[in-house]
Each structure stands twice: as structure tokens, then as C-alpha cells.
Design a protein around this motif. Structure first.
Motif, PDB file in Angstrom:
ATOM      1  N   ALA A  94    -107.542 -85.063  -0.299  1.00  0.00           N
ATOM      2  CA  ALA A  94    -107.214 -84.457   0.997  1.00  0.00           C
ATOM      3  C   ALA A  94    -107.069 -82.943   0.896  1.00  0.00           C
ATOM      4  CB  ALA A  94    -105.921 -85.055   1.533  1.00  0.00           C
ATOM      5  N   ILE A  95    -107.178 -82.383  -0.323  1.00  0.00           N
ATOM      6  CA  ILE A  95    -107.057 -80.939  -0.514  1.00  0.00           C
ATOM      7  C   ILE A  95    -108.455 -80.349  -0.395  1.00  0.00           C
ATOM      8  CG2 ILE A  95    -106.348 -79.104  -2.088  1.00  0.00           C
ATOM      9  CD1 ILE A  95    -104.394 -81.098  -3.354  1.00  0.00           C
ATOM     10  N   VAL A  96    -108.717 -79.697   0.737  1.00  0.00           N
ATOM     11  CA  VAL A  96    -110.067 -79.248   1.073  1.00  0.00           C
ATOM     12  C   VAL A  96    -110.209 -77.761   0.799  1.00  0.00           C
ATOM     13  CG1 VAL A  96    -111.782 -79.053   2.903  1.00  0.00           C
ATOM     14  CG2 VAL A  96    -110.237 -81.024   2.839  1.00  0.00           C
ATOM     15  N   GLN A  97    -111.333 -77.391   0.184  1.00  0.00           N
ATOM     16  CA  GLN A  97    -111.631 -75.989  -0.047  1.00  0.00           C
ATOM     17  C   GLN A  97    -112.599 -75.524   1.038  1.00  0.00           C
ATOM     18  OE1 GLN A  97    -112.265 -74.967  -4.066  1.00  0.00           O
ATOM     19  NE2 GLN A  97    -113.230 -73.005  -3.670  1.00  0.00           N
ATOM     20  N   HIS A  98    -112.312 -74.351   1.623  1.00  0.00           N
ATOM     21  CA  HIS A  98    -113.142 -73.802   2.695  1.00  0.00           C
ATOM     22  C   HIS A  98    -114.038 -72.710   2.119  1.00  0.00           C
ATOM     23  CE1 HIS A  98    -110.793 -75.978   5.700  1.00  0.00           C
ATOM     24  NE2 HIS A  98    -109.729 -75.634   4.999  1.00  0.00           N
ATOM     25  N   GLY A  99    -115.312 -73.050   1.874  1.00  0.00           N
ATOM     26  CA  GLY A  99    -116.236 -72.073   1.319  1.00  0.00           C
ATOM     27  C   GLY A  99    -115.783 -71.633  -0.059  1.00  0.00           C
ATOM     28  N   ASP A 100    -115.713 -70.313  -0.243  1.00  0.00           N
ATOM     29  CA  ASP A 100    -115.300 -69.745  -1.525  1.00  0.00           C
ATOM     30  C   ASP A 100    -113.797 -69.554  -1.617  1.00  0.00           C
ATOM     31  OD1 ASP A 100    -117.933 -69.593  -2.361  1.00  0.00           O
ATOM     32  OD2 ASP A 100    -118.215 -67.602  -1.492  1.00  0.00           O
ATOM     33  N   GLN A 101    -113.072 -69.869  -0.561  1.00  0.00           N
ATOM     34  CA  GLN A 101    -111.621 -69.670  -0.547  1.00  0.00           C
ATOM     35  C   GLN A 101    -110.906 -70.834  -1.221  1.00  0.00           C
ATOM     36  OE1 GLN A 101    -109.938 -68.916   3.321  1.00  0.00           O
ATOM     37  NE2 GLN A 101    -107.858 -69.302   2.641  1.00  0.00           N
ATOM     38  N   ALA A 102    -110.015 -70.526  -2.143  1.00  0.00           N
ATOM     39  CA  ALA A 102    -109.235 -71.571  -2.811  1.00  0.00           C
ATOM     40  C   ALA A 102    -108.324 -72.257  -1.804  1.00  0.00           C
ATOM     41  CB  ALA A 102    -108.411 -70.969  -3.936  1.00  0.00           C
ATOM     42  N   PRO A 103    -108.080 -73.556  -1.961  1.00  0.00           N
ATOM     43  CA  PRO A 103    -107.193 -74.258  -1.029  1.00  0.00           C
ATOM     44  C   PRO A 103    -105.799 -73.635  -1.003  1.00  0.00           C
ATOM     45  CG  PRO A 103    -108.344 -75.793  -2.465  1.00  0.00           C
ATOM     46  CD  PRO A 103    -108.595 -74.436  -3.023  1.00  0.00           C
ATOM     47  N   LEU A 104    -105.224 -73.585   0.179  1.00  0.00           N
ATOM     48  CA  LEU A 104    -103.866 -73.097   0.336  1.00  0.00           C
ATOM     49  C   LEU A 104    -102.933 -74.280   0.577  1.00  0.00           C
ATOM     50  CD1 LEU A 104    -104.465 -70.057   2.736  1.00  0.00           C
ATOM     51  CD2 LEU A 104    -104.020 -69.980   0.274  1.00  0.00           C
ATOM     52  N   PRO A 105    -101.721 -74.245   0.041  1.00  0.00           N
ATOM     53  CA  PRO A 105    -100.761 -75.317   0.342  1.00  0.00           C
ATOM     54  C   PRO A 105    -100.436 -75.344   1.834  1.00  0.00           C
ATOM     55  CG  PRO A 105     -99.697 -73.491  -0.807  1.00  0.00           C
ATOM     56  CD  PRO A 105    -101.159 -73.216  -0.846  1.00  0.00           C
ATOM     57  N   LYS A 106    -100.361 -76.554   2.387  1.00  0.00           N
ATOM     58  CA  LYS A 106    -100.164 -76.718   3.835  1.00  0.00           C
ATOM     59  C   LYS A 106     -98.673 -76.848   4.141  1.00  0.00           C
ATOM     60  CE  LYS A 106    -104.595 -79.119   3.981  1.00  0.00           C
ATOM     61  NZ  LYS A 106    -105.279 -80.427   4.166  1.00  0.00           N
ATOM     62  N   TRP A 107     -98.150 -75.850   4.786  1.00  0.00           N
ATOM     63  CA  TRP A 107     -96.714 -75.768   5.056  1.00  0.00           C
ATOM     64  C   TRP A 107     -96.376 -76.407   6.393  1.00  0.00           C
ATOM     65  CZ3 TRP A 107     -93.854 -73.207   8.908  1.00  0.00           C
ATOM     66  CH2 TRP A 107     -92.479 -73.083   8.657  1.00  0.00           C
ATOM     67  N   TYR A 108     -95.178 -76.977   6.506  1.00  0.00           N
ATOM     68  CA  TYR A 108     -94.687 -77.501   7.784  1.00  0.00           C
ATOM     69  C   TYR A 108     -93.191 -77.209   7.915  1.00  0.00           C
ATOM     70  CZ  TYR A 108     -92.866 -81.303   4.903  1.00  0.00           C
ATOM     71  OH  TYR A 108     -92.203 -82.014   3.941  1.00  0.00           O
ATOM     72  N   PHE A 109     -92.751 -77.102   9.154  1.00  0.00           N
ATOM     73  CA  PHE A 109     -91.327 -76.935   9.475  1.00  0.00           C
ATOM     74  C   PHE A 109     -90.711 -78.309   9.676  1.00  0.00           C
ATOM     75  CE2 PHE A 109     -88.134 -76.736  12.933  1.00  0.00           C
ATOM     76  CZ  PHE A 109     -87.164 -75.978  12.302  1.00  0.00           C
TER      77      PHE A 109
END
Length: 298
Positions: A101-116
Motif C-alpha cells: 500500500a506504500i505507493v511511489q509517485h514517479g521519482d518521488q520517494a514515498p512519504l509517510p501518510k499522517w492523520y489527526f
């Protein structure tokens, strides 16, 4: 696994706030140190860490009680009396077990998905109910390491230690549409009152038991330590505190670092009245809470 990190807990007792060392066993003597919450947080904002806390407690007035005394009320670690000065948040899909479920967008490294997740006053210690909406889709338990940070007067975050939590939430909303995820996170959050004054654990393992009608209905193991994560904890923390909103002076941040697979992933569904027991056996911590659908906020 033996954990030797210094551990402290906070309680209210007969109208006063106290600090206790170690994880007491019910029925055993427990020494309480009367320390103002502001002084404890200040000690953990400095460089001294466990040594600064030990020095603070050495000079404090003490009282000895019996662990489990009904007049003792456990508190979330470092929770300000004004719960509005603390925030609970976390990261989604951080575990290696969820790497698909950790998706990379193009050449950008995946970022951790934050939530409140909520305010600190929404945290629930063992024995308190975990409340969900009256008609949730599918609620789940999620055993996680919780990092605790205290911001100084300039808004700079200082790592105080770690504890363990239950990111109780409605995953069913997320399954309908990821855009509903923030709503699904607005359930109570379970937390241990024990703060470990050390670096985040590389391994934190144990077992979840869900009790229904007095009998175990589901059991499963988990690992929520740093070695089980796809992201590095330092990268997650740097990402979080890049946002000025999380760096308000005096704010206490509780950061959930992500969960392994839960009962839901094994085909089990939690119902109203189930009792969730998270036994972090590696650290001697147990979170035990009853689930309530549509109950009133504590």
C-alpha cells in the motif's frame, strides 16, 4: 526480551498529581512522588532525560499506597491538565507487512501518510471504555508504539519517551473510500500510562486477545517495533514536525507510529461490548479496554 529502560507513570490520588517509577504489580507497595506536571515536562525537555527525572523525584514528597488502590487514577503520560494543549496523531500504512500500500509517485520517494486522531483529552487508559460511533462500519484494534514529544517555549519539539497505544478506529470507512479515513480515526484511543524514557524500541511484540461474552473470541500476535516499519522513525518524525501547527509552544504530541495486521485482517469483526486486551509482552505492558458503540464521551 528484557527491557531495562527507566519507566515512569503519572496518577491522580486524593486530588493531587503524582509520579511513580517502574510498572507496579497490583497489590504491591507503590511509592508516589508529588511532582507538578509542569516540572516533570520541563525536566524531559532538557538534556538530562532519565537522570533529570530521577533528580526531580529524589527531592519530591512521597506517599506509599497499594498498587491498584481504587483511589489511584492512571493518566496518559505527560498529559496536561488542559487537554487542549496536546494532540494525538499518527501515520498510516507504515509496516513492512503493508508495503504493497506504500505507493511511489514517479521519482518521488514515498512519504509517510499522517492523520489527526484527536486531542490528548480523548486518550483512554486501561479500564476505560473505547467509544466508537453508534453505527460504525468495521472497527478494529491496532497495537502501536506511541512517541511522546514536549514542545519548549520556542515551539521546538523534545522527545520525552515512548509508550504503547491502541489506535481504535473504523477501518470500514477507509475501505469504502480513503477520503473517509479521517472520520474513521475519530474514535477513542487507548494508551498505556507507562512512559519509557529511552529510544523507540527496535522490537515490541505481544498478543491481542478479544474477549466476547467472557471467552476469548480471537487471538493474534503483533510486532510494532521500529524494525517492523517500512519507514524510518526519524523520517516520520522529521516529516511531522516540518509543519508549524505541530510546533506550538508547550504542546504535547502523542504520535502513533503504525500497526501490524489486526483481527480484521484475519476475518474477525469487533462488536459492541467486546473487551480488547493488548499484551505487549516484550515490555510488560497491558492495555485492556471494553468497546462501546455510541457511548458518551468520558
Amino acid at each position: 526480551m528484557s527491557v531495562t529502560t527507566e519507566t515512569i507513570s503519572e496518577y491522580t490520588y486524593r486530588g493531587e498529581r503524582y509520579v511513580s517509577r517502574g510498572i507496579p504489580a497490583t497489590g504491591e507497595p507503590q511509592t508516589l512522588h508529588r511532582v507538578a506536571e509542569s516540572r516533570l515536562r520541563a525536566a524531559l525537555r532538557g538534556e538530562g532525560g532519565a537522570e533529570a527525572v530521577a533528580a526531580l523525584l529524589a527531592d519530591a514528597e512521597t506517599v506509599t499506597v497499594t498498587a491498584g488502590d481504587p483511589e489511584l487514577t492512571a493518566l496518559p503520560p505527560l498529559l496536561p491538565t488542559d487537554g487542549g494543549h496536546s494532540l494525538v496523531s499518527g501515520f498510516l500504512g507504515t509496516h513492512k507487512s503493508k508495503s504493497d500500500a506504500i505507493v511511489q509517485h514517479g521519482d518521488q520517494a514515498p512519504l509517510p501518510k499522517w492523520y489527526f486522531k484527536g486531542l490528548g483529552s480523548w486518550l483512554r487508559t486501561p479500564g476505560q471504555p473505547l467509544v466508537a460511533p453508534a453505527e460504525p462500519v468495521i472497527v478494529i484494534e491496532e497495537a502501536e508504539v506511541v512517541l511522546v514529544f514536549v514542545n519548549d517555549e520556542n515551539g521546538d519539539p523534545h522527545y520525552a519517551g515512548y509508550t504503547f497505544g491502541n489506535d481504535f478506529c473504523d477501518i470500514g470507512l477507509h475501505r469504502i473510500d480513503p477520503g473517509y479515513t479521517p472520520s474513521g480515526k475519530l474514535c477513542d484511543t487507548g494508551i498505556s500510562p507507562h512512559l519509557f524514557l529511552g529510544e523507540p524500541p527496535r522490537a515490541a511484540t505481544g498478543e491481542v486477545t478479544i474477549v466476547r461474552d467472557g471467552r476469548p473470541a480471537w487471538k493474534g500476535s503483533f510486532d510494532c517495533g521500529a524494525d517492523a516499519l517500512w519507514f524510518r522513525v526519524s523520517d516520520m518524525v522529521d516529516r511531522l514536525f516540518s509543519f508549524p501547527a505541530l510546533r506550538r509552544p508547550g504542546l504535547v504530541n502523542y504520535v502513533l507510529t503504525g500497526a501490524d495486521l489486526s483481527s480484521f485482517h484475519d476475518g474477525f469483526q469487533i462488536t459492541d461490548g467486546d473487551h480488547v486486551v493488548i499484551d505487549v509482552a516484550s515490555h510488560g505492558v497491558v492495555l485492556s479496554n471494553t468497546v462501546r458503540f455510541g457511548g458518551a464521551a468520558a
